[in-house]
Design a protein around this motif. Structure first.
Motif, PDB file in Angstrom:
ATOM      1  N   GLU A  83      -7.201  -5.237   9.449  1.00 61.63           N
ATOM      2  CA  GLU A  83      -6.591  -3.945   9.075  1.00 61.63           C
ATOM      3  C   GLU A  83      -5.064  -4.003   9.155  1.00 61.63           C
ATOM      4  O   GLU A  83      -4.373  -3.462   8.296  1.00 61.63           O
ATOM      5  N   VAL A  84      -4.563  -4.670  10.182  1.00 62.43           N
ATOM      6  CA  VAL A  84      -3.100  -4.757  10.328  1.00 62.43           C
ATOM      7  C   VAL A  84      -2.509  -5.626   9.218  1.00 62.43           C
ATOM      8  O   VAL A  84      -1.448  -5.316   8.667  1.00 62.43           O
ATOM      9  N   GLU A  85      -3.216  -6.691   8.870  1.00 64.91           N
ATOM     10  CA  GLU A  85      -2.728  -7.545   7.772  1.00 64.91           C
ATOM     11  C   GLU A  85      -2.579  -6.726   6.487  1.00 64.91           C
ATOM     12  O   GLU A  85      -1.569  -6.827   5.789  1.00 64.91           O
ATOM     13  N   LYS A  86      -3.594  -5.892   6.187  1.00 59.44           N
ATOM     14  CA  LYS A  86      -3.515  -5.053   4.971  1.00 59.44           C
ATOM     15  C   LYS A  86      -2.264  -4.188   5.003  1.00 59.44           C
ATOM     16  O   LYS A  86      -1.527  -4.103   4.020  1.00 59.44           O
ATOM     17  N   ARG A  87      -2.024  -3.563   6.160  1.00 61.07           N
ATOM     18  CA  ARG A  87      -0.874  -2.661   6.278  1.00 61.07           C
ATOM     19  C   ARG A  87       0.438  -3.437   6.152  1.00 61.07           C
ATOM     20  O   ARG A  87       1.379  -2.974   5.506  1.00 61.07           O
ATOM     21  N   LEU A  88       0.484  -4.595   6.756  1.00 67.28           N
ATOM     22  CA  LEU A  88       1.735  -5.370   6.705  1.00 67.28           C
ATOM     23  C   LEU A  88       2.009  -5.863   5.288  1.00 67.28           C
ATOM     24  O   LEU A  88       3.155  -5.856   4.830  1.00 67.28           O
ATOM     25  N   LEU A  89       0.959  -6.273   4.589  1.00 63.26           N
ATOM     26  CA  LEU A  89       1.149  -6.726   3.209  1.00 63.26           C
ATOM     27  C   LEU A  89       1.693  -5.586   2.358  1.00 63.26           C
ATOM     28  O   LEU A  89       2.577  -5.789   1.522  1.00 63.26           O
ATOM     29  N   GLN A  90       1.169  -4.366   2.592  1.00 61.43           N
ATOM     30  CA  GLN A  90       1.695  -3.198   1.855  1.00 61.43           C
ATOM     31  C   GLN A  90       3.178  -2.969   2.155  1.00 61.43           C
ATOM     32  O   GLN A  90       3.915  -2.456   1.334  1.00 61.43           O
ATOM     33  N   GLU A  91       3.592  -3.344   3.352  1.00 62.27           N
ATOM     34  CA  GLU A  91       5.001  -3.177   3.754  1.00 62.27           C
ATOM     35  C   GLU A  91       5.867  -4.356   3.301  1.00 62.27           C
ATOM     36  O   GLU A  91       7.021  -4.474   3.676  1.00 62.27           O
ATOM     37  N   GLY A  92       5.254  -5.288   2.564  1.00 62.67           N
ATOM     38  CA  GLY A  92       6.018  -6.425   2.054  1.00 62.67           C
ATOM     39  C   GLY A  92       6.190  -7.555   3.047  1.00 62.67           C
ATOM     40  O   GLY A  92       7.057  -8.427   2.874  1.00 62.67           O
ATOM     41  N   ILE A  93       5.395  -7.552   4.116  1.00 68.16           N
ATOM     42  CA  ILE A  93       5.484  -8.638   5.102  1.00 68.16           C
ATOM     43  C   ILE A  93       4.542  -9.760   4.665  1.00 68.16           C
ATOM     44  O   ILE A  93       3.355  -9.515   4.417  1.00 68.16           O
ATOM     45  N   ARG A  94       5.070 -10.956   4.563  1.00 68.03           N
ATOM     46  CA  ARG A  94       4.219 -12.108   4.213  1.00 68.03           C
ATOM     47  C   ARG A  94       3.491 -12.543   5.480  1.00 68.03           C
ATOM     48  O   ARG A  94       4.097 -13.049   6.419  1.00 68.03           O
ATOM     49  N   CYS A  95       2.182 -12.273   5.520  1.00 64.53           N
ATOM     50  CA  CYS A  95       1.440 -12.601   6.736  1.00 64.53           C
ATOM     51  C   CYS A  95       0.092 -13.226   6.404  1.00 64.53           C
ATOM     52  O   CYS A  95      -0.373 -13.160   5.265  1.00 64.53           O
ATOM     53  N   THR A  96      -0.502 -13.832   7.400  1.00 63.23           N
ATOM     54  CA  THR A  96      -1.823 -14.426   7.211  1.00 63.23           C
ATOM     55  C   THR A  96      -2.585 -14.378   8.523  1.00 63.23           C
ATOM     56  O   THR A  96      -1.986 -14.197   9.590  1.00 63.23           O
ATOM     57  N   ILE A  97      -3.917 -14.538   8.417  1.00 67.95           N
ATOM     58  CA  ILE A  97      -4.755 -14.520   9.620  1.00 67.95           C
ATOM     59  C   ILE A  97      -5.302 -15.922   9.872  1.00 67.95           C
ATOM     60  O   ILE A  97      -5.828 -16.561   8.953  1.00 67.95           O
ATOM     61  N   ILE A  98      -5.147 -16.385  11.105  1.00 69.94           N
ATOM     62  CA  ILE A  98      -5.824 -17.629  11.506  1.00 69.94           C
ATOM     63  C   ILE A  98      -6.864 -17.227  12.541  1.00 69.94           C
ATOM     64  O   ILE A  98      -6.554 -16.965  13.693  1.00 69.94           O
ATOM     65  N   ASP A  99      -8.092 -17.127  12.064  1.00 70.59           N
ATOM     66  CA  ASP A  99      -9.166 -16.550  12.856  1.00 70.59           C
ATOM     67  C   ASP A  99     -10.026 -17.658  13.469  1.00 70.59           C
ATOM     68  O   ASP A  99     -10.392 -18.619  12.783  1.00 70.59           O
ATOM     69  N   GLY A 100     -10.345 -17.509  14.767  1.00 74.74           N
ATOM     70  CA  GLY A 100     -11.112 -18.533  15.469  1.00 74.74           C
ATOM     71  C   GLY A 100     -12.430 -18.849  14.786  1.00 74.74           C
ATOM     72  O   GLY A 100     -12.779 -20.008  14.554  1.00 74.74           O
ATOM     73  N   PHE A 225      -0.587   1.610  15.878  1.00 73.04           N
ATOM     74  CA  PHE A 225       0.206   1.161  17.029  1.00 73.04           C
ATOM     75  C   PHE A 225       0.682  -0.287  16.829  1.00 73.04           C
ATOM     76  O   PHE A 225       1.860  -0.609  16.975  1.00 73.04           O
ATOM     77  N   LEU A 226      -0.261  -1.131  16.447  1.00 71.20           N
ATOM     78  CA  LEU A 226       0.076  -2.553  16.296  1.00 71.20           C
ATOM     79  C   LEU A 226       0.970  -2.787  15.079  1.00 71.20           C
ATOM     80  O   LEU A 226       1.919  -3.578  15.135  1.00 71.20           O
ATOM     81  N   THR A 227       0.685  -2.073  13.989  1.00 66.64           N
ATOM     82  CA  THR A 227       1.529  -2.221  12.793  1.00 66.64           C
ATOM     83  C   THR A 227       2.968  -1.817  13.124  1.00 66.64           C
ATOM     84  O   THR A 227       3.914  -2.531  12.780  1.00 66.64           O
ATOM     85  N   ASP A 228       3.119  -0.693  13.813  1.00 69.67           N
ATOM     86  CA  ASP A 228       4.473  -0.238  14.176  1.00 69.67           C
ATOM     87  C   ASP A 228       5.176  -1.269  15.062  1.00 69.67           C
ATOM     88  O   ASP A 228       6.360  -1.541  14.890  1.00 69.67           O
TER      89      ASP A 228
END
Ligand SMILES: Nc1ncnc2c1ncn2[C@@H]1O[C@H](COP(=O)(O)OS(=O)(=O)O)[C@@H](OP(=O)(O)O)[C@H]1O
Ligand SMILES: Nc1ncnc2c1ncn2[C@@H]1O[C@H](COP(=O)(O)OP(=O)(O)O)[C@@H](O)[C@H]1O
Length: 244
Positions: A83-100, A225-228
């Motif tokens: 969920e946070v990745e979706k929000r960050l991408l909308q904000e123009g943050i280049r992010c990715t998830i490395i999930d266990g 909270f985490l996105t902010d």
């Protein structure tokens, strides 16, 4: 010898062109000639690798780094990261998830859940995270990371300012009630061995950088909270934004 030096110089200059063009166009943060000359000097004499990330971060408008999630199975690490990745991408943050979980199905299928294997699993996740950081990407890394000792080792892979330890806090009782993958049940039945929280330990971090309490707060609240937190710590304010 001179020819080699000249060739190297021309090559470096060639490689630096995309960056030099940024330095000379439409960038309010480099609009004075001294900054431009200084940046060109640093690029040419310190080399691309040092300055590469600096330019990427300026271009992206945010810093890179890793937010390392730790928490019991079922605490909400994966759900939050998605969920946070979706929000960050909308904000123009280049992010990715490395999930266990996903990493174990691909690269780390040779590893199990002994303490040694978990350490190796985390080490590889850290190395991959570092490569993304060098590429200017913000990494969200939801992995149980159950031991203080292994988290301390992982932390050493990163510059301190690049690493955020996030504790996804939720009691064993609630995680077990959620049991999103049915694994707690299998662990209680004795079918699944070495299961974190049941037959393998989980050591909660004593001084995490940030805590998200998924037991007492809704998913929506935790995501906000985490996105902010991420935006205020990783976004680079541009001159234009500051002027507003
Ligand atoms: N024995 C045992 N213990 C813990 N977890 C188990 C186990 N067996 C399988 N799984 C599944 O693997 C996911 C955890 O992988 P991680 O790489 O995050 O674990 S660790 O950090 O190396 O401890 C974990 O995913 P999450 O529930 O998302 O945490 C489980 O789905
Ligand atoms: N505040 C919350 N934050 C995150 N997940 C929550 C929250 N409240 C309830 N949940 C639920 O808890 C479960 C967490 O599962 P998951 O994200 O797979 O955990 P983990 O990756 O830590 O094993 C999901 O079913 C999710 O919908």
């Amino acid at each position: 010898m001179n020819l080699i030096i000249i060739t190297a110089f021309v090559r470096t200059l060639g490689q630096s062109m995309p960056y030099l063009s940024i330095l000379t166009h439409e960038e309010p943060w480099v609009n004075d000639v001294h900054t431009r000359l200084f940046s060109i000097f640093i690029y040419l004499f310190l080399g691309g690798c040092v300055i590469h990330r600096y330019f990427l971060e300026k271009m992206n408008g945010h810093k890179s780094g890793v937010v390392w999630f730790t928490g019991l199975p079922g605490s909400g690490k994966t759900t939050l990261a998605i969920e946070v990745e979706k929000r960050l991408l909308q904000e123009g943050i280049r992010c990715t998830i490395i999930d266990g979980d996903r990493l174990r199905k691909r690269l780390n299928h040779d590893l199990g859940f002994t303490e040694t294997d978990r350490m190796e699993n985390l080490r590889r996740a850290a190395v991959i995270s570092l490569m993304f950081i060098e590429a200017g990407v913000l990494v969200l890394a939801p992995l149980i990371s159950p031991f203080d000792s292994s988290r301390a080792i992982i932390k050493q892979h990163f510059n301190s300012e690049d690493f955020t330890e996030l504790y996804v806090k939720c009691s064993l009782e609630v995680c077990e009630r959620r049991d999103p993958k049915g694994m707690y049940r299998l662990a209680r039945e004795g079918t699944l061995l070495n299961f974190t929280g049941v037959s393998a330990p989980y050591e909660a971090p004593s001084q995490p950088d940030i805590v998200v309490d998924t037991e007492n707060f809704s998913l929506e609240y935790c995501v906000d909270f985490l996105t902010d937190y991420v935006l205020s710590n990783y976004k680079i304010e541009t001159q234009k934004e500051n002027d507003l």
